[in-house]
Design a protein around this motif. Sequence first.
Motif, PDB file in Angstrom:
ATOM      1  N   LEU A   1     -27.100  84.603 -77.675  1.00  0.00           N
ATOM      2  CA  LEU A   1     -26.623  85.973 -77.515  1.00  0.00           C
ATOM      3  C   LEU A   1     -26.032  86.162 -76.122  1.00  0.00           C
ATOM      4  CD1 LEU A   1     -29.278  88.262 -79.237  1.00  0.00           C
ATOM      5  CD2 LEU A   1     -27.232  87.187 -80.191  1.00  0.00           C
ATOM      6  N   GLY A   2     -24.715  86.370 -76.100  1.00  0.00           N
ATOM      7  CA  GLY A   2     -24.026  86.700 -74.866  1.00  0.00           C
ATOM      8  C   GLY A   2     -23.938  88.207 -74.715  1.00  0.00           C
ATOM      9  N   ALA A   3     -23.025  88.665 -73.864  1.00  0.00           N
ATOM     10  CA  ALA A   3     -22.863  90.100 -73.656  1.00  0.00           C
ATOM     11  C   ALA A   3     -21.466  90.374 -73.115  1.00  0.00           C
ATOM     12  CB  ALA A   3     -23.906  90.635 -72.686  1.00  0.00           C
ATOM     13  N   ARG A   4     -20.879  91.452 -73.579  1.00  0.00           N
ATOM     14  CA  ARG A   4     -19.554  91.809 -73.073  1.00  0.00           C
ATOM     15  C   ARG A   4     -19.586  92.042 -71.565  1.00  0.00           C
ATOM     16  NH1 ARG A   4     -15.092  93.214 -75.728  1.00  0.00           N
ATOM     17  NH2 ARG A   4     -16.219  93.584 -77.682  1.00  0.00           N
ATOM     18  N   VAL A   5     -20.709  92.577 -71.058  1.00  0.00           N
ATOM     19  CA  VAL A   5     -20.784  92.827 -69.618  1.00  0.00           C
ATOM     20  C   VAL A   5     -20.838  91.526 -68.820  1.00  0.00           C
ATOM     21  CG1 VAL A   5     -21.867  95.087 -69.869  1.00  0.00           C
ATOM     22  CG2 VAL A   5     -23.303  93.057 -69.635  1.00  0.00           C
ATOM     23  N   GLY A   6     -20.996  90.384 -69.495  1.00  0.00           N
ATOM     24  CA  GLY A   6     -20.918  89.100 -68.821  1.00  0.00           C
ATOM     25  C   GLY A   6     -19.496  88.618 -68.622  1.00  0.00           C
TER      26      GLY A   6
ATOM     27  N   ALA B   1     -22.749  85.853 -67.584  1.00  0.00           N
ATOM     28  CA  ALA B   1     -21.531  85.119 -67.237  1.00  0.00           C
ATOM     29  C   ALA B   1     -21.836  83.629 -67.097  1.00  0.00           C
ATOM     30  CB  ALA B   1     -20.932  85.664 -65.944  1.00  0.00           C
ATOM     31  N   ALA B   2     -22.978  83.322 -66.485  1.00  0.00           N
ATOM     32  CA  ALA B   2     -23.391  81.919 -66.375  1.00  0.00           C
ATOM     33  C   ALA B   2     -23.620  81.313 -67.752  1.00  0.00           C
ATOM     34  CB  ALA B   2     -24.651  81.815 -65.520  1.00  0.00           C
ATOM     35  N   LEU B   3     -24.232  82.080 -68.656  1.00  0.00           N
ATOM     36  CA  LEU B   3     -24.431  81.596 -70.021  1.00  0.00           C
ATOM     37  C   LEU B   3     -23.099  81.273 -70.679  1.00  0.00           C
ATOM     38  CD1 LEU B   3     -26.095  81.119 -72.628  1.00  0.00           C
ATOM     39  CD2 LEU B   3     -25.799  83.565 -73.109  1.00  0.00           C
ATOM     40  N   HIS B   4     -22.122  82.155 -70.515  1.00  0.00           N
ATOM     41  CA  HIS B   4     -20.814  81.927 -71.135  1.00  0.00           C
ATOM     42  C   HIS B   4     -20.188  80.629 -70.614  1.00  0.00           C
ATOM     43  CE1 HIS B   4     -20.391  86.579 -71.817  1.00  0.00           C
ATOM     44  NE2 HIS B   4     -21.349  86.036 -72.530  1.00  0.00           N
ATOM     45  N   GLN B   5     -20.303  80.384 -69.328  1.00  0.00           N
ATOM     46  CA  GLN B   5     -19.755  79.149 -68.769  1.00  0.00           C
ATOM     47  C   GLN B   5     -20.515  77.928 -69.293  1.00  0.00           C
ATOM     48  OE1 GLN B   5     -17.352  77.221 -67.751  1.00  0.00           O
ATOM     49  NE2 GLN B   5     -16.989  78.237 -65.780  1.00  0.00           N
ATOM     50  N   LEU B   6     -21.824  78.035 -69.394  1.00  0.00           N
ATOM     51  CA  LEU B   6     -22.613  76.934 -69.936  1.00  0.00           C
ATOM     52  C   LEU B   6     -22.241  76.644 -71.389  1.00  0.00           C
ATOM     53  CD1 LEU B   6     -26.011  77.930 -68.339  1.00  0.00           C
ATOM     54  CD2 LEU B   6     -24.893  75.712 -68.020  1.00  0.00           C
TER      55      LEU B   6
ATOM     56  N   GLY C   1     -17.065  76.957 -78.077  1.00  0.00           N
ATOM     57  CA  GLY C   1     -16.997  77.154 -76.640  1.00  0.00           C
ATOM     58  C   GLY C   1     -16.569  78.536 -76.208  1.00  0.00           C
ATOM     59  N   HIS C   2     -16.365  79.441 -77.158  1.00  0.00           N
ATOM     60  CA  HIS C   2     -15.880  80.775 -76.835  1.00  0.00           C
ATOM     61  C   HIS C   2     -16.947  81.836 -77.112  1.00  0.00           C
ATOM     62  CE1 HIS C   2     -11.687  79.467 -76.122  1.00  0.00           C
ATOM     63  NE2 HIS C   2     -11.999  78.524 -77.000  1.00  0.00           N
ATOM     64  N   ILE C   3     -16.639  83.055 -76.698  1.00  0.00           N
ATOM     65  CA  ILE C   3     -17.558  84.182 -76.849  1.00  0.00           C
ATOM     66  C   ILE C   3     -16.935  85.165 -77.826  1.00  0.00           C
ATOM     67  CG2 ILE C   3     -18.877  85.960 -75.650  1.00  0.00           C
ATOM     68  CD1 ILE C   3     -17.157  83.564 -73.444  1.00  0.00           C
ATOM     69  N   PHE C   4     -17.727  85.624 -78.793  1.00  0.00           N
ATOM     70  CA  PHE C   4     -17.223  86.524 -79.825  1.00  0.00           C
ATOM     71  C   PHE C   4     -18.110  87.746 -79.949  1.00  0.00           C
ATOM     72  CE2 PHE C   4     -15.935  82.235 -80.753  1.00  0.00           C
ATOM     73  CZ  PHE C   4     -14.578  82.376 -81.028  1.00  0.00           C
TER      74      PHE C   4
ATOM     75  N   TRP D   1     -19.401  91.246 -82.240  1.00  0.00           N
ATOM     76  CA  TRP D   1     -19.969  91.409 -83.579  1.00  0.00           C
ATOM     77  C   TRP D   1     -18.917  91.532 -84.671  1.00  0.00           C
ATOM     78  CZ3 TRP D   1     -18.700  95.976 -85.988  1.00  0.00           C
ATOM     79  CH2 TRP D   1     -18.208  96.992 -85.165  1.00  0.00           C
ATOM     80  N   ARG D   2     -17.677  91.790 -84.285  1.00  0.00           N
ATOM     81  CA  ARG D   2     -16.583  91.860 -85.267  1.00  0.00           C
ATOM     82  C   ARG D   2     -15.890  90.515 -85.457  1.00  0.00           C
ATOM     83  NH1 ARG D   2     -14.373  96.898 -81.911  1.00  0.00           N
ATOM     84  NH2 ARG D   2     -14.920  95.321 -80.375  1.00  0.00           N
ATOM     85  N   GLY D   3     -16.258  89.537 -84.625  1.00  0.00           N
ATOM     86  CA  GLY D   3     -15.595  88.240 -84.665  1.00  0.00           C
ATOM     87  C   GLY D   3     -14.412  88.153 -83.741  1.00  0.00           C
ATOM     88  N   GLU D   4     -14.227  89.161 -82.876  1.00  0.00           N
ATOM     89  CA  GLU D   4     -13.119  89.148 -81.932  1.00  0.00           C
ATOM     90  C   GLU D   4     -13.537  88.466 -80.648  1.00  0.00           C
ATOM     91  OE1 GLU D   4     -11.796  93.160 -81.427  1.00  0.00           O
ATOM     92  OE2 GLU D   4     -11.241  93.391 -83.536  1.00  0.00           O
ATOM     93  N   GLU D   5     -12.655  87.621 -80.123  1.00  0.00           N
ATOM     94  CA  GLU D   5     -12.992  86.853 -78.928  1.00  0.00           C
ATOM     95  C   GLU D   5     -13.042  87.753 -77.688  1.00  0.00           C
ATOM     96  OE1 GLU D   5     -11.549  82.895 -76.418  1.00  0.00           O
ATOM     97  OE2 GLU D   5     -10.644  83.346 -78.372  1.00  0.00           O
ATOM     98  N   ILE D   6     -14.026  87.493 -76.842  1.00  0.00           N
ATOM     99  CA  ILE D   6     -14.167  88.196 -75.571  1.00  0.00           C
ATOM    100  C   ILE D   6     -13.685  87.262 -74.472  1.00  0.00           C
ATOM    101  CG2 ILE D   6     -15.812  89.150 -73.906  1.00  0.00           C
ATOM    102  CD1 ILE D   6     -17.573  89.927 -76.299  1.00  0.00           C
ATOM    103  N   THR D   7     -12.821  87.756 -73.610  1.00  0.00           N
ATOM    104  CA  THR D   7     -12.309  86.912 -72.533  1.00  0.00           C
ATOM    105  C   THR D   7     -13.394  86.704 -71.476  1.00  0.00           C
ATOM    106  OG1 THR D   7     -11.435  88.870 -71.404  1.00  0.00           O
ATOM    107  CG2 THR D   7      -9.942  87.664 -72.841  1.00  0.00           C
TER     108      THR D   7
END
Length: 229
Positions: A126-131, A149-154, A217-220, A222-228
């Motif tokens: 579980l990531g977060a948009r605020v990351g 943010a660190a989780l997303h990079q990992l 390797g990407h972050i999505f 709940w709608r399946g849309e990628e988060i930058t």
Amino acid sequence: MLSSFPAPIHAVVIGASGGIGAALAGLLDADPAVGRVTRFTRDVLDLTSPASISAAAASLAEPPRLVICATGLLHADTLRPERALRELNADALARSFATNATGPALVAQAFLPLMPREGKSLFAALGARVGSISDNRLGGWHSYRAGKAALHQLIRTIAIEHARRWPEAVVAALHPGTVDTALSQPFQRSAKTLFTPAQSAAHLLAVVDQLTPSQSGHIFDWRGEEITP
């Protein structure tokens, strides 16, 4: 129903005593494509204890095809999201990183090598948009933002390596939105949309089913849309 995985699926839910984790485990139990659901709660698998993570992985009865780390730490006892830089302290940063980034990474280290080499497999945390660094327009919440943010990079780094030997695998971070759980409870008034754990779990499993190795390797959200990042 999870239709993109070879059945029967052995699914593992880490954080299964939490609101989202319990809802995920319940929906997976009801899915005819899922043959086994293994639940790990914090009293068995402690994200801050590498030994307990390794022991949990070693205890699995069969290789897992789906592993979801449904964990996160925003506030607890004396820990609160920072509203300003003057509130930042080393203990809060260390605690956030331990649960939001280091723990899930160690789970990936222990569980990914056990997953089948053939057919779709998926590891999600579980990531977060605020990351998202590029999406940060409000500031504040320094420790939580940095931990996620660190989780997303990992996740990105782990996915690149994992794809070399598991080309059909997906490694991703998932943003569940604001869910009516203990984690979000003090901050729900500002939420545009508040999901029940059951709604959130259904959204996340729908995303899990649609993700492909090209999206690893990407972050999505709940709608399946990628988060930058």
